[in-house]
Motif scaffolding. Structure first.
Motif, short mmCIF file in Angstrom:
data_model
loop_
_atom_site.label_atom_id
_atom_site.label_comp_id
_atom_site.label_asym_id
_atom_site.label_seq_id
_atom_site.Cartn_x
_atom_site.Cartn_y
_atom_site.Cartn_z
N ALA A 220 -0.86 18.67 6.14
CA ALA A 220 -0.47 17.65 5.16
C ALA A 220 -1.70 17.04 4.54
O ALA A 220 -2.73 16.85 5.20
CB ALA A 220 0.38 16.57 5.83
N VAL A 221 -1.61 16.73 3.26
CA VAL A 221 -2.71 16.11 2.53
C VAL A 221 -2.22 14.79 1.95
O VAL A 221 -1.18 14.74 1.29
CB VAL A 221 -3.20 17.03 1.38
N SER A 222 -2.95 13.71 2.21
CA SER A 222 -2.63 12.40 1.64
C SER A 222 -3.37 12.25 0.33
O SER A 222 -4.56 12.55 0.24
CB SER A 222 -3.03 11.28 2.60
N THR A 223 -2.67 11.79 -0.66
CA THR A 223 -3.25 11.69 -1.99
C THR A 223 -2.70 10.48 -2.72
O THR A 223 -1.73 9.86 -2.27
CB THR A 223 -2.98 12.98 -2.79
N ASN A 224 -3.29 10.14 -3.83
CA ASN A 224 -2.82 9.06 -4.71
C ASN A 224 -2.64 7.71 -4.02
O ASN A 224 -1.59 7.08 -4.14
CB ASN A 224 -1.51 9.45 -5.39
N PRO A 225 -3.66 7.23 -3.27
CA PRO A 225 -3.48 5.91 -2.65
C PRO A 225 -3.43 4.81 -3.74
O PRO A 225 -4.23 4.82 -4.66
CB PRO A 225 -4.71 5.75 -1.77
N LYS B 191 2.91 18.28 1.96
CA LYS B 191 2.74 19.39 2.90
C LYS B 191 3.43 20.60 2.29
O LYS B 191 4.60 20.55 1.95
CB LYS B 191 3.33 19.06 4.26
N ASP C 174 0.86 -1.18 0.00
CA ASP C 174 0.00 0.00 0.00
C ASP C 174 0.89 1.22 0.00
O ASP C 174 1.85 1.31 0.77
CB ASP C 174 -0.89 0.02 1.25
N ASN C 175 0.58 2.17 -0.86
CA ASN C 175 1.41 3.36 -0.99
C ASN C 175 0.51 4.59 -1.08
O ASN C 175 -0.44 4.61 -1.86
CB ASN C 175 2.29 3.26 -2.23
N THR C 176 0.79 5.58 -0.26
CA THR C 176 0.06 6.85 -0.29
C THR C 176 1.08 7.98 -0.25
O THR C 176 1.99 7.97 0.58
CB THR C 176 -0.89 6.97 0.92
N ALA C 177 0.91 8.97 -1.12
CA ALA C 177 1.79 10.14 -1.11
C ALA C 177 1.21 11.18 -0.15
O ALA C 177 0.00 11.42 -0.13
CB ALA C 177 1.90 10.72 -2.51
N THR C 178 2.05 11.78 0.67
CA THR C 178 1.64 12.84 1.58
C THR C 178 2.37 14.11 1.18
O THR C 178 3.59 14.11 1.05
CB THR C 178 1.96 12.46 3.04
#
Length: 181
Positions: free
Chosen positions: A24-29, A18, A12-16
């Motif tokens: 911070a915003v988590s995006t692109n899971p 800031k 599982d990979n999520t880009a954070t």
């Protein structure tokens, strides 16, 4: 990198992101399932010396055709003896995807935690006096692409000598029967 039993079956990979003082915003899971396979190389010796080392050249390629380079955790199993044992070993593949391993009669080596789609070629180096067979076919090489569950390359070496008794000065046998015909 070393691949072993703790390798994940799912990544599982999520880009954070800031920016400045903003939260911070988590995006692109992204989640990726990793289908695992193994390659098992086994050695059986018929006649001859089962305690000698037989050498194998192993070549792995990733599903995209590039050489697999790195170290794999493997298990060497010795079977058929009172002191049957399992031994953890590391197998290191060079930048060309090649490694060399050795097995004695009654041993097998399992390279686990490989991905499906990995290509393999296992070639046993020739040993004088022995005839090689892989999975029931007279050859010294096994190759293919790993599917779910993996692949097994069963190498059997049969020891035998081929002497030409009819050569000059060779052995001549004669049998004489006495009694009832």
């Amino acid at each position: 990198a070393k691949v072993g039993e703790k390798a994940a079956a799912r990544v599982d990979n999520t880009a954070t992101v800031k920016v400045g003082d903003r939260p911070a915003v988590s995006t692109n899971p992204v989640s990726v399932e990793v289908n695992k396979a193994s390659l098992t190389i086994s050695k059986t010796v018929v006649g001859g010396d089962a305690n000698r080392d037989f050498t194998f050249d192993v070549e792995l390629t990733n599903a995209d055709g590039t050489p697999f380079a790195g170290t794999l955790a493997a298990t060497r199993l010795t079977r058929g003896q009172a002191d049957a044992s399992a031994e953890d070993v590391d197998v290191t593949f060079d930048e060309h995807g090649r490694a060399q391993v050795s097995l004695k009669g009654g041993q097998s080596l399992e390279l686990s935690r490989l991905a499906t789609g990995v290509g393999y070629r296992v070639t046993e180096e020739g040993t004088a006096g022995y005839t090689a067979c892989v999975n029931g076919t007279a050859t010294n090489e096994a190759s293919g692409t790993l599917a779910q569950g993996g692949a097994v390359a069963n190498f059997t070496n049969t020891y035998g000598s081929s002497l030409n008794y009819g050569a000059a000065g060779g052995l001549t046998l004669e049998k004489t029967l006495t009694g009832h015909a």
